[in-house]
Write a protein that holds these residues in place. Structure first.
Motif, PDB file in Angstrom:
ATOM      1  N   ALA A  29       0.375  -1.519  -0.597  1.00 50.32           N
ATOM      2  CA  ALA A  29       0.190  -0.219   0.427  1.00 50.32           C
ATOM      3  C   ALA A  29       0.436   1.366  -0.107  1.00 50.32           C
ATOM      4  CB  ALA A  29      -0.867  -0.263   1.311  1.00 50.32           C
ATOM      5  N   PHE A  33       0.876   4.065  -2.595  1.00 50.10           N
ATOM      6  CA  PHE A  33       0.331   5.546  -2.828  1.00 50.10           C
ATOM      7  C   PHE A  33       1.318   6.310  -3.216  1.00 50.10           C
ATOM      8  CE2 PHE A  33      -2.812   3.677   0.551  1.00 50.10           C
ATOM      9  CZ  PHE A  33      -3.939   3.849  -0.181  1.00 50.10           C
ATOM     10  N   LYS A  34       2.583   5.881  -3.060  1.00 55.33           N
ATOM     11  CA  LYS A  34       4.072   6.917  -3.719  1.00 55.33           C
ATOM     12  C   LYS A  34       3.440   6.810  -5.614  1.00 55.33           C
ATOM     13  CE  LYS A  34       7.109   5.343  -0.352  1.00 55.33           C
ATOM     14  NZ  LYS A  34       8.645   4.887  -0.465  1.00 55.33           N
ATOM     15  N   TYR A  36       1.347   5.742  -6.909  1.00 49.10           N
ATOM     16  CA  TYR A  36      -0.085   5.991  -7.582  1.00 49.10           C
ATOM     17  C   TYR A  36      -0.588   7.160  -6.370  1.00 49.10           C
ATOM     18  CZ  TYR A  36       0.880   2.990 -11.075  1.00 49.10           C
ATOM     19  OH  TYR A  36       2.032   2.159 -12.245  1.00 49.10           O
ATOM     20  N   PRO A  37       0.117   8.860  -6.566  1.00 49.89           N
ATOM     21  CA  PRO A  37      -1.058   9.567  -5.059  1.00 49.89           C
ATOM     22  C   PRO A  37      -2.445   9.346  -5.888  1.00 49.89           C
ATOM     23  CG  PRO A  37       0.748  10.467  -6.819  1.00 49.89           C
ATOM     24  CD  PRO A  37       1.009   9.563  -7.512  1.00 49.89           C
ATOM     25  N   LEU A  39      -5.237   6.930  -6.227  1.00 49.51           N
ATOM     26  CA  LEU A  39      -5.000   6.065  -5.024  1.00 49.51           C
ATOM     27  C   LEU A  39      -5.225   6.650  -3.568  1.00 49.51           C
ATOM     28  CD1 LEU A  39      -2.915   3.023  -6.065  1.00 49.51           C
ATOM     29  CD2 LEU A  39      -5.322   3.778  -6.652  1.00 49.51           C
ATOM     30  N   LYS A  40      -4.739   6.919  -3.162  1.00 54.38           N
ATOM     31  CA  LYS A  40      -4.207   7.177  -1.389  1.00 54.38           C
ATOM     32  C   LYS A  40      -5.035   7.914  -1.557  1.00 54.38           C
ATOM     33  CE  LYS A  40      -2.007   8.959   2.241  1.00 54.38           C
ATOM     34  NZ  LYS A  40      -0.741   9.286   2.222  1.00 54.38           N
ATOM     35  N   LYS A  41      -5.486   9.560  -2.599  1.00 52.47           N
ATOM     36  CA  LYS A  41      -7.571  10.113  -2.339  1.00 52.47           C
ATOM     37  C   LYS A  41      -8.585   9.197  -2.510  1.00 52.47           C
ATOM     38  CE  LYS A  41      -4.471  14.140  -4.264  1.00 52.47           C
ATOM     39  NZ  LYS A  41      -4.754  14.894  -5.328  1.00 52.47           N
ATOM     40  N   TYR A  43      -8.578   6.225  -1.559  1.00 60.42           N
ATOM     41  CA  TYR A  43      -9.054   4.763  -0.951  1.00 60.42           C
ATOM     42  C   TYR A  43      -9.764   5.716   0.542  1.00 60.42           C
ATOM     43  CZ  TYR A  43      -8.767   1.303  -3.902  1.00 60.42           C
ATOM     44  OH  TYR A  43      -8.525   0.152  -5.229  1.00 60.42           O
ATOM     45  N   LEU A  49      -7.328   0.250   0.747  1.00 61.39           N
ATOM     46  CA  LEU A  49      -6.589  -0.717  -0.997  1.00 61.39           C
ATOM     47  C   LEU A  49      -7.013  -2.209  -0.349  1.00 61.39           C
ATOM     48  CD1 LEU A  49      -5.425  -0.168  -3.560  1.00 61.39           C
ATOM     49  CD2 LEU A  49      -3.185  -0.406  -1.846  1.00 61.39           C
TER      50      LEU A  49
END
Length: 78
Positions: A29, A33-34, A36-37, A39-41, A43, A49
């Motif tokens: 994860a 997230f690093k 594909y930033p 994705l963090k927003k 999820y 995730l």
């Protein structure tokens, strides 16, 4: 295999499978997230995730190449 992944790891028998799964999910994860930033927003709004579950199986009496072949063949079944 769009909805799951297979990972073949070699760990000592003294290592708990739940610890391996938790570590792989955690590091996975962080790295996703690093990379594909966005994705963090996404999820952060809809939940985790990874799902809470996992499946673990041990390999004793079959070869490493047999396991790798099995994993590769899963791609063809989907």
């Amino acid at each position: 295999m769009p909805d799951h992944i297979h990972i073949f790891v070699d760990v000592r028998q003294t290592v708990a499978s739940c610890d391996v799964a938790r570590t792989l999910k955690s590091i996975g994860a962080i790295e996703l997230f690093k990379a594909y930033p966005q994705l963090k927003k996404f999820y952060a709004k809809c939940g985790a995730l990874w799902s809470g579950g996992y499946f673990v199986s041990t390999v004793e009496c079959i070869s490493e190449s047999t396991v790798i072949k099995y994993i590769e063949e899963q791609k063809d079944d989907k």
